[in-house]
Design an enzyme around this catalytic site. Sequence first.
Site, PDB file in Angstrom:
ATOM      1  N   ARG A 104     -57.662  43.284 -12.172  1.00  0.00           N
ATOM      2  CA  ARG A 104     -58.855  43.377 -11.330  1.00  0.00           C
ATOM      3  C   ARG A 104     -59.852  42.271 -11.652  1.00  0.00           C
ATOM      4  O   ARG A 104     -60.681  41.928 -10.808  1.00  0.00           O
ATOM      5  CB  ARG A 104     -59.530  44.741 -11.509  1.00  0.00           C
ATOM      6  CG  ARG A 104     -58.723  45.913 -10.955  1.00  0.00           C
ATOM      7  CD  ARG A 104     -59.514  47.207 -11.041  1.00  0.00           C
ATOM      8  NE  ARG A 104     -60.858  47.004 -10.536  1.00  0.00           N
ATOM      9  CZ  ARG A 104     -61.965  47.342 -11.186  1.00  0.00           C
ATOM     10  NH1 ARG A 104     -61.890  47.892 -12.381  1.00  0.00           N
ATOM     11  NH2 ARG A 104     -63.147  47.126 -10.646  1.00  0.00           N
ATOM     12  N   LYS A 132     -65.696  36.845 -10.303  1.00  0.00           N
ATOM     13  CA  LYS A 132     -65.286  38.037  -9.559  1.00  0.00           C
ATOM     14  C   LYS A 132     -66.497  38.743  -8.952  1.00  0.00           C
ATOM     15  O   LYS A 132     -66.528  39.048  -7.754  1.00  0.00           O
ATOM     16  CB  LYS A 132     -64.550  39.010 -10.486  1.00  0.00           C
ATOM     17  CG  LYS A 132     -64.251  40.368  -9.852  1.00  0.00           C
ATOM     18  CD  LYS A 132     -63.591  41.311 -10.820  1.00  0.00           C
ATOM     19  CE  LYS A 132     -64.573  42.121 -11.621  1.00  0.00           C
ATOM     20  NZ  LYS A 132     -64.919  43.410 -10.971  1.00  0.00           N
ATOM     21  N   ASN A 133     -67.514  39.010  -9.776  1.00  0.00           N
ATOM     22  CA  ASN A 133     -68.665  39.777  -9.302  1.00  0.00           C
ATOM     23  C   ASN A 133     -69.462  39.019  -8.246  1.00  0.00           C
ATOM     24  O   ASN A 133     -70.085  39.626  -7.376  1.00  0.00           O
ATOM     25  CB  ASN A 133     -69.560  40.166 -10.478  1.00  0.00           C
ATOM     26  CG  ASN A 133     -68.907  41.217 -11.374  1.00  0.00           C
ATOM     27  OD1 ASN A 133     -67.993  41.908 -10.949  1.00  0.00           O
ATOM     28  ND2 ASN A 133     -69.378  41.328 -12.595  1.00  0.00           N
ATOM     29  N   ARG A 148     -72.946  55.408 -12.813  1.00  0.00           N
ATOM     30  CA  ARG A 148     -73.308  54.289 -11.937  1.00  0.00           C
ATOM     31  C   ARG A 148     -73.608  54.771 -10.515  1.00  0.00           C
ATOM     32  O   ARG A 148     -72.953  54.388  -9.547  1.00  0.00           O
ATOM     33  CB  ARG A 148     -72.199  53.231 -11.914  1.00  0.00           C
ATOM     34  CG  ARG A 148     -71.964  52.619 -13.284  1.00  0.00           C
ATOM     35  CD  ARG A 148     -71.281  51.295 -13.195  1.00  0.00           C
ATOM     36  NE  ARG A 148     -69.862  51.417 -12.962  1.00  0.00           N
ATOM     37  CZ  ARG A 148     -69.040  50.377 -12.874  1.00  0.00           C
ATOM     38  NH1 ARG A 148     -69.488  49.155 -12.991  1.00  0.00           N
ATOM     39  NH2 ARG A 148     -67.761  50.552 -12.658  1.00  0.00           N
ATOM     40  N   ASP A 164     -70.719  43.453 -19.850  1.00  0.00           N
ATOM     41  CA  ASP A 164     -69.315  43.121 -19.581  1.00  0.00           C
ATOM     42  C   ASP A 164     -68.664  42.269 -20.671  1.00  0.00           C
ATOM     43  O   ASP A 164     -67.483  41.938 -20.579  1.00  0.00           O
ATOM     44  CB  ASP A 164     -69.189  42.403 -18.229  1.00  0.00           C
ATOM     45  CG  ASP A 164     -69.218  43.368 -17.060  1.00  0.00           C
ATOM     46  OD1 ASP A 164     -69.122  44.590 -17.292  1.00  0.00           O
ATOM     47  OD2 ASP A 164     -69.322  42.917 -15.911  1.00  0.00           O
ATOM     48  N   CYS A 170     -64.082  51.468 -12.310  1.00  0.00           N
ATOM     49  CA  CYS A 170     -63.826  51.779 -13.708  1.00  0.00           C
ATOM     50  C   CYS A 170     -64.585  53.042 -14.129  1.00  0.00           C
ATOM     51  O   CYS A 170     -65.707  53.275 -13.696  1.00  0.00           O
ATOM     52  CB  CYS A 170     -64.255  50.626 -14.618  1.00  0.00           C
ATOM     53  SG  CYS A 170     -63.122  49.218 -14.616  1.00  0.00           S
TER      54      CYS A 170
END
Length: 422
Positions: A400, A22-23, A123, A308, A118
């Site tokens: 997600r 995903k990232n 961040r 993560d 999230c």
Amino acid sequence: MDSILVSGGGELNGQIPIAGAKNACLTLMPATLLSEEPLTLTNAPRLSDIKTMTELLQSLGAEVTSLQDGQVLAMSSHDINNHTADYDIVRKMRASILVLGPMLARDGHAVVSLPGGCAIGARPVDLHLKALEALGAELELKDGYVHAKAPGGLKGGTVDFPLVSVGATENVLMAATLAKGTTVINNAAREPEIVDLADCLRKMGAQIDGDGTSTITVQGVDRLHGATHPVVTDRIELGTYMLAPAICGGEVELLGGRLNLVGAFCEKLDAAGISVEETDRGLKVARRSGRISAVDVVTEPFPGFPTDLQAQMMALLCTADGTSVLEEKIFENRFMHAPELIRMGAQIDVHGGTATVTGVDRLKGAPVMATDLRASVSLILAGLAAEGETVVSRVYHLDRGYEHVVGKLSGVGAKIERIKGQ
């Protein structure tokens, strides 16, 4: 809203295919804005975040077509007719800020809303902005938007990050490919997703050296061309599903898994008493004996233990023999899953960025609520090993970052189903 029903008990055996990252995909997709020629991504994950990035790119004038059941993304940015990334889309996902560097590099101007995502800490995007300023960008924050311009084009410069930032490294790396002259990025992120992005950009004609190390050098070029690129394996999905047989018992092979993606994570699994073996098709994971051992974990930038995977690791350590200490050094507010695990009988004491987990013999099923993406899957893992039934609500977070969770886990014997909301 939908929820996930998990019935605990029983070993897991079989194979789970691991999707593209995903990232990585969310970073590769904005790279299409750097060229007028087509960029095609294969091994793309089928996730709601990918749909959000698709929506964002299309709002800017890019063409994005999903092929082969979503596993191929064919993109073209030959006609970028809008340079404003609107709040209504950007608020859904922090990765949206990654359109800023490419648009600024190609066309010399961009307006991008400050992002959402999230709720796991501030961040801030200041590292992104300072890095682009080092390349000559003129930036102004106004009404929740970043107004950026580079009238004469971006120019090579030296970027010194005060701390490691994956997103900021990605943003300035893309921008630097079209900047005039040489850019040096110091204290750059070293994640596999950075290397994957650099590989794709090189296929497009970029001149990049040093990716995978803390110093990346980019020699700007006049233009980039099209390319086809496979998205790297998702190391977070890989690590998550490696924990399933560790928590439940049994033996599961993770298809497409590679040790070099999860080295620090595997070291902790080994210390806990979990076997990880390379196979021709991926990685095979199983417990060595009965109860796992407690281990201490400190999250760090790659190649350290991934933030993560912290929530999922906590779920495992809830039933370990002894006391484990987990220290979160990447994001604040990232222990929001702890109160939900406590509802299932876990013994967890949180003080600031440290959580102390004392293992119990068995967790008990309970209704719990997902607070963010990784927390949601940690509760599912905990439910697999708990007595009775666990209902995880607010699973839109899950969509997600994990494709077909129910199908992948039920395929190895888990008792899990998705319950549609009323």
